[in-house]
Write a protein that holds these residues in place. Sequence first.
Motif, PDB file in Angstrom:
ATOM      1  N   TYR A 184     -46.289  -8.847  17.465  1.00  0.00           N
ATOM      2  CA  TYR A 184     -47.582  -7.361  16.574  1.00  0.00           C
ATOM      3  C   TYR A 184     -47.064  -6.306  17.434  1.00  0.00           C
ATOM      4  O   TYR A 184     -47.050  -5.650  19.381  1.00  0.00           O
ATOM      5  CB  TYR A 184     -48.709  -7.773  17.075  1.00  0.00           C
ATOM      6  N   PHE A 185     -47.215  -4.972  16.476  1.00  0.00           N
ATOM      7  CA  PHE A 185     -47.034  -3.759  16.821  1.00  0.00           C
ATOM      8  C   PHE A 185     -47.135  -2.839  15.511  1.00  0.00           C
ATOM      9  O   PHE A 185     -47.396  -2.731  14.463  1.00  0.00           O
ATOM     10  CB  PHE A 185     -45.409  -3.537  16.752  1.00  0.00           C
ATOM     11  N   ASN A 199     -36.813  -0.284  13.971  1.00  0.00           N
ATOM     12  CA  ASN A 199     -35.785  -0.703  12.809  1.00  0.00           C
ATOM     13  C   ASN A 199     -34.266   0.141  11.827  1.00  0.00           C
ATOM     14  O   ASN A 199     -34.275   0.277  11.192  1.00  0.00           O
ATOM     15  CB  ASN A 199     -35.774  -2.291  12.463  1.00  0.00           C
ATOM     16  N   THR A 200     -34.075   1.289  12.155  1.00  0.00           N
ATOM     17  CA  THR A 200     -33.611   2.057  12.383  1.00  0.00           C
ATOM     18  C   THR A 200     -34.313   3.058  10.682  1.00  0.00           C
ATOM     19  O   THR A 200     -33.862   3.845  10.730  1.00  0.00           O
ATOM     20  CB  THR A 200     -32.095   1.188  11.501  1.00  0.00           C
ATOM     21  N   VAL A 211     -49.298   2.966  10.905  1.00  0.00           N
ATOM     22  CA  VAL A 211     -47.683   1.775  10.266  1.00  0.00           C
ATOM     23  C   VAL A 211     -47.849   0.415  11.437  1.00  0.00           C
ATOM     24  O   VAL A 211     -48.567   0.421  12.012  1.00  0.00           O
ATOM     25  CB  VAL A 211     -46.638   2.005  10.208  1.00  0.00           C
ATOM     26  N   ARG A 212     -47.659  -1.234  10.494  1.00  0.00           N
ATOM     27  CA  ARG A 212     -48.283  -1.886  11.551  1.00  0.00           C
ATOM     28  C   ARG A 212     -47.404  -2.538  11.185  1.00  0.00           C
ATOM     29  O   ARG A 212     -46.557  -3.401   9.889  1.00  0.00           O
ATOM     30  CB  ARG A 212     -49.444  -2.743  12.215  1.00  0.00           C
ATOM     31  N   ASN A 217     -43.722 -10.313   8.896  1.00  0.00           N
ATOM     32  CA  ASN A 217     -43.937  -9.585   7.833  1.00  0.00           C
ATOM     33  C   ASN A 217     -42.821  -7.774   8.042  1.00  0.00           C
ATOM     34  O   ASN A 217     -42.487  -7.050   8.389  1.00  0.00           O
ATOM     35  CB  ASN A 217     -45.263  -9.166   7.896  1.00  0.00           C
ATOM     36  N   LEU A 218     -43.449  -7.248   6.492  1.00  0.00           N
ATOM     37  CA  LEU A 218     -42.634  -5.942   6.293  1.00  0.00           C
ATOM     38  C   LEU A 218     -44.276  -4.828   6.772  1.00  0.00           C
ATOM     39  O   LEU A 218     -44.731  -5.192   6.813  1.00  0.00           O
ATOM     40  CB  LEU A 218     -42.148  -5.811   5.023  1.00  0.00           C
TER      41      LEU A 218
END
Length: 304
Positions: A184-185, A199-200, A211-212, A217-218
């Motif tokens: 989780y982020f 992720n670039t 944002v999470r 998931n996307l």
Amino acid sequence: MKEKVNNKEYFLAKWLDDKLTDDELKELVTLDDYQRLLNLRKGLKDFEMLEQPLDSTLVKIKNSITQKRNTISNKFNYKWSFSIAATLAILFGLFFLMSTNEISHKTAFGEQKIIELPDGSQVTMNSKSLIEFNPESWEPNRILKLSGEAYFKVKKGSQFTVNTKNGNVIVLGTEFNVNSLDNYFEVICYEGKVKVEKNTKEYILTPGKTVRKYNNNLIEEYITNKNFPAWTKGESSFISVPLEFVIASIEKQYNLVVLADDIDKTRVYTGSFTHNNLDLALASVFKTMNIKYLKKDNGIISLE
């Protein structure tokens, strides 16, 4: 296309021999490693001030690197790689002996802690979180590592970067919240502007934007009308979050184990629970989702 070699010792050897510029090195290593390498070079330049035996060792190491460099062709040679890796291990060892130990702050179950960083910025840490930074290398790039969740109030000045295993958060004089767990982020901006590198990709957040990403998931983007994270006031709040992460939050706040193998943990939950009343917290989450729960001995909660 530039060939990318995943060998930090190889990059370091070329860099120390002036075959690689600072900007080129920065593109090949992480931001945290780049700062460490800058400090390593500074330590090498100051090395002659140390005792003679160490200075003699440094000369031998430099000579060894030069000899190894002269024996290789333009193509990367693996035998040389292993040999110089041992030499550079000595360099890293010398560097870490000369540098100040990192400072770390931890929080226990249900604990919150407020710490002040060297520049006066303030960090409020949520339960079961860890922050690490090196005051020796704090200026001019203010960098720290975070595992868990923390709320930052950053003083205006040079760039401020939070490194997590899920992504990096870069800001300049702002207030924001970062929650970085295994799967989780989430980053929420409350004031100023935040850049999230994941992720670039880059995401620019202004006040109220979030944002999470969880599991595979996307990345999601959404808006919040909150002015600060609810957990700093003794309440955990969630908006369409899978139940597994809500359960993990309850476990961290109350130092207990929730047995949830018999329920669907992918169901999403929107709501909140208090940090100072376990019975009310359990009811707020599980009763609203029609999930039966049983309090057992030794801090175990069974769901069915």
